[in-house]
Design an enzyme around this catalytic site. Structure first.
Site, mmCIF file in Angstrom:
data_model
loop_
_atom_site.group_PDB
_atom_site.id
_atom_site.type_symbol
_atom_site.label_atom_id
_atom_site.label_comp_id
_atom_site.label_asym_id
_atom_site.label_seq_id
_atom_site.Cartn_x
_atom_site.Cartn_y
_atom_site.Cartn_z
ATOM 1 N N LYS B 96 0.805 -1.222 0.000
ATOM 2 C CA LYS B 96 0.000 0.000 0.000
ATOM 3 C C LYS B 96 0.843 1.280 0.000
ATOM 4 O O LYS B 96 0.440 2.306 -0.544
ATOM 5 C CB LYS B 96 -0.937 0.016 1.216
ATOM 6 C CG LYS B 96 -2.016 -1.066 1.184
ATOM 7 C CD LYS B 96 -3.044 -0.793 0.109
ATOM 8 C CE LYS B 96 -4.238 -1.757 0.199
ATOM 9 N NZ LYS B 96 -5.127 -1.615 -0.977
ATOM 10 N N GLU B 118 -9.903 5.755 3.091
ATOM 11 C CA GLU B 118 -10.716 4.669 3.617
ATOM 12 C C GLU B 118 -9.763 3.525 3.926
ATOM 13 O O GLU B 118 -8.683 3.447 3.344
ATOM 14 C CB GLU B 118 -11.744 4.222 2.566
ATOM 15 C CG GLU B 118 -11.217 3.246 1.504
ATOM 16 C CD GLU B 118 -10.172 3.831 0.564
ATOM 17 O OE1 GLU B 118 -10.078 5.076 0.474
ATOM 18 O OE2 GLU B 118 -9.431 3.055 -0.068
ATOM 19 N N SER B 385 1.776 -9.608 -0.927
ATOM 20 C CA SER B 385 1.440 -8.184 -0.863
ATOM 21 C C SER B 385 1.571 -7.576 0.534
ATOM 22 O O SER B 385 1.717 -6.369 0.674
ATOM 23 C CB SER B 385 0.024 -7.960 -1.384
ATOM 24 O OG SER B 385 -0.889 -8.757 -0.664
#
Lengths: 272, 409
Positions: B96, B118, B385
């Site tokens: 991210k 969010e 990830s």
């Protein structure tokens, strides 16, 4: 062809006042009472009713309308119920519009939705999350059914977008009075009058009516907006009165008096 | 061989990927979306901006992230050679941060002083709070109340970093409701606020912007696999919720037809049960939160609540580029159940000493299936990830590791 909505707006104009448009989600507070609430709004003086198609993800709505729409969904409201309530609304003599987020219409089928809405006596549709640039299919469908097609403009809209969006509208253009979501506010934003005047500048030829919504929750606010706009739109104030009422009768009478207060407002806006 | 830096499937000027994508949003945020699109085009071609971003990615995030061959885990993947792209080793613990640093720099470039985001699992929220702390931006993160309970550790991390966490108590109280609330905030505060969208979904330009900022994952991985094996992988596997890590690693391989692309969706209790978050496998085309894409919806177009053991995949839609890749057949999407993901989670812990995020465990479970199919000669690239520290509570409860309950077999 002149739609019922266009006639209502023209009549209000001829009377030297702004039109009053009230919003109420179909199926709120429940499927049986929904038409009674709308009836009370019309009795109180609404010229047109936006029948809301309740949606699970209402991105443009504040807590009050979210709550009302949630209740309507819990009550099992479907697009067919919405059309039935539109038919009942049209019978009151008010112009019956639908306000809907785009996905339920796309799922129903845009063309079929327009045909069924027109058959039910509906006169137009407001689509808060459909921008004109994504509305090719929608233009064809609304044209075919002879429905008014209402898009929104906002204080942040560029002049270029004001022009292209109003060109895509029929019936009226919905001017969002402020940068924000639906809900009652203590005062009308200064941005509203400026937006209306900027929108007037690009609609000088078409003379498309401009109706203002978001945050209007008192007769005085309605009067203020009516001094420069062709129509005043109120929604959350109506929903709140039903939410607050201990029983349906109390709610209906509160809704009727609120409509009366706003109706008086739109008639006093241009006095003197 | 085509260039690694070539863009993946391209969108038109309106952000359409074939019939998907586009912009379905309130008029009020159109000007802001246009500003983001225009500024990103400028920033992409601005050597100063790119140098600043590269410097942060290397000295702050720790890029390039390593590529680890998982030899032990590979034995349970039909004996295939499995390579893990270690996004879990990035600062803040997931991919991210790649998107967040890019958008936070963009926010500063646009003169915005406040950032909203969010978050589902909390990884995007933590990354956003981190970037805001570093760059001196005010930070508000919307998080479904249900998720604040599932991911309490990440809530504390965000607050520690100076971010304000707002629990969202409407709707299903998960990621989709946090997105709705963030959009409502943005409409009202757009003048000084940037919405730092966390996945490759939403209205144009977010799917393209977020894809571009994660392109570095695939670019690095492609070069690393070539270096280690002398060839391209046979398959690339990634988990898909909104789809940002997947589009980031797929991008560098889309132009290589010999590389199979697999996106693994959250199958929850099984797609047949209705309790899942597999939008492509179990949903249908519609319009949701700004774009036309695959969405989990009922016959009337109402959004159906999603379910996944992984908060980060618990979203009832998917990015529009994935929708287009699914329809064209260039990428294959398949569901992985909670149980399959947790089995792969445990397997990676035990065989490699790596605790993956439960999200990433879906890709690992998928790699086992691909490996069985392709056999021992195959080279499989898996995007790991994120790391699983945030999931230890969930996993401990799942495997019965708390209070001396002993482990389920």
């Amino acid at each position: 062809m002149t739609t019922v909505l266009q006639t209502k707006l023209a009549e209000a104009k001829a009377e030297g006042r702004a039109a009053l448009i009230g919003y109420m989600p179909a199926g709120f507070p429940d499927l049986g009472s929904s038409t009674k609430v709308i009836q009370a709004m019309v009795e109180g003086g609404c010229d047109a009713i936006e029948v809301g198609l309740p949606y699970s993800d209402p991105m443009m709505d504040g807590p009050t309308i979210q709550k009302a729409a949630d209740r309507a969904l819990e009550a099992g409201t479907t697009p067919s119920d919405v059309l039935r309530i539109v038919a009942a609304t049209a019978e009151t003599g008010a112009a019956a519009l639908v306000m809907s987020y785009w996905n339920p219409i796309e799922r129903y089928g845009a063309q079929r939705f327009c045909a069924d809405l027109a058959a039910a006596g509906g006169t137009g549709v407001i689509t808060p999350d459909l921008l004109p640039e994504e509305a090719q299919e929608w233009r064809v469908a609304t044209d075919a059914a002879g429905l008014d097609r209402i898009f929104l403009v906002a204080p942040s809209s560029t002049d270029e977008r004001l022009r292209s969006t109003t060109e895509a509208c029929r019936g009226f253009v919905y001017a969002a009075s402020l940068m924000g979501v639906t809900g009652t506010r203590t005062q009308v934003s200064d941005a509203a009058e400026k937006l209306v005047s900027r929108t007037r500048a690009v609609t000088a030829e078409s003379r498309l009516p401009i109706c203002v919504g978001l945050g209007i929750s008192t007769g005085a606010q309605a009067a203020e907006v009516a001094s420069y706009a062709d129509g005043v739109i109120a929604g959350a104030g109506f929903c709140q009165r039903i939410l607050d009422a201990p029983d349906l009768e109390t709610g209906l009478s509160a809704v009727r008096s609120f409509a009366e207060e706003l109706a008086l407002g739109v008639r006093s806006g241009r006095a003197g | 061989m085509t260039s690694a830096s070539s863009a993946s499937t391209s969108a038109d000027g309106g952000g359409h990927y074939g019939r998907y994508g586009g912009r379905f949003s309130p008029e009020a945020i159109v000007a802001a979306l246009d500003e983001v699109a225009v500024e990103w085009e400028k920033a992409k071609n601005d050597p100063g901006f790119q140098a600043e971003l590269r410097e942060l990615l290397s000295s702050y995030t720790g890029r390039p992230s390593p590529l680890t061959e998982a030899k032990n885990f590979g034995r349970s993947c039909g004996g295939a050679r499995v390579f893990l792209k270690r996004e879990d080793l990035n600062h803040t613990g997931s991919h991210k941060i790649n998107n967040v640093l890019g958008q936070a720099l963009l926010a500063k470039r646009m003169g915005k002083t406040r950032v909203i985001a969010e978050t589902g699992a909390g990884q995007h929220g933590v990354a956003t709070a981190t970037a805001c702390a570093l760059l001196g931006l005010d930070c508000v993160v919307y998080m479904g109340e249900e998720d604040t309970r599932r991911q309490a550790l990440n809530v504390a991390r965000m607050r520690m970093l100076g971010g304000e966490v707002v629990p969202v108590t409407i709707g299903s109280r998960t990621l989709k409701d946090a997105v709705n609330e963030a959009f409502r905030d943005w409409v009202a505060n757009v003048e000084h606020t940037h919405y730092l969208f966390g996945t490759a979904a939403g209205p144009h330009p977010f799917p393209t912007l977020v894809r571009d900022l994660h392109h570095v994952i695939g670019e690095e991985a492609r070069a690393q696999v070539l270096e280690l094996t002398g060839r391209l992988p046979d398959a690339v596997a990634a988990c898909v919720g909104g789809g940002s890590n997947a589009i980031g690693i797929f991008g560098a391989f889309i132009a290589d037809p010999e590389v199979r692309l697999y996106g693994f969706e959250a199958g929850g209790d099984g797609v047949g049960t209705g309790r899942h978050a597999a939008s492509i496998t179990g949903g249908s085309p519609g319009v949701f939160q700004g774009a036309r894409t695959y969405v989990m919806q009922d016959e009337h177009g109402q959004t159906v609540p999603s379910h996944s053991i992984s908060a980060g995949l618990d979203y009832p839609a998917v990015g529009p580029e994935h929708a287009a890749l699914a329809d064209s057949g260039r990428a294959t999407y398949a569901p992985v159940t909670d149980a399959e993901a947790m089995e792969a989670f445990r397997l990676l812990c035990r065989t490699e000493g790596i605790i993956p995020a439960i999200e990433s465990a879906h890709a690992l479970a998928g790699a086992r299936t691909i490996g069985e199919e392709l056999g021992p000669e195959a080279v499989i690239l898996v995007n790991l990830s994120g790391r699983g520290d945030k999931d230890v509570d969930t996993a401990a409860a799942y495997f019965g590791l708390v209070d001396g309950q002993g482990e389920q077999s």
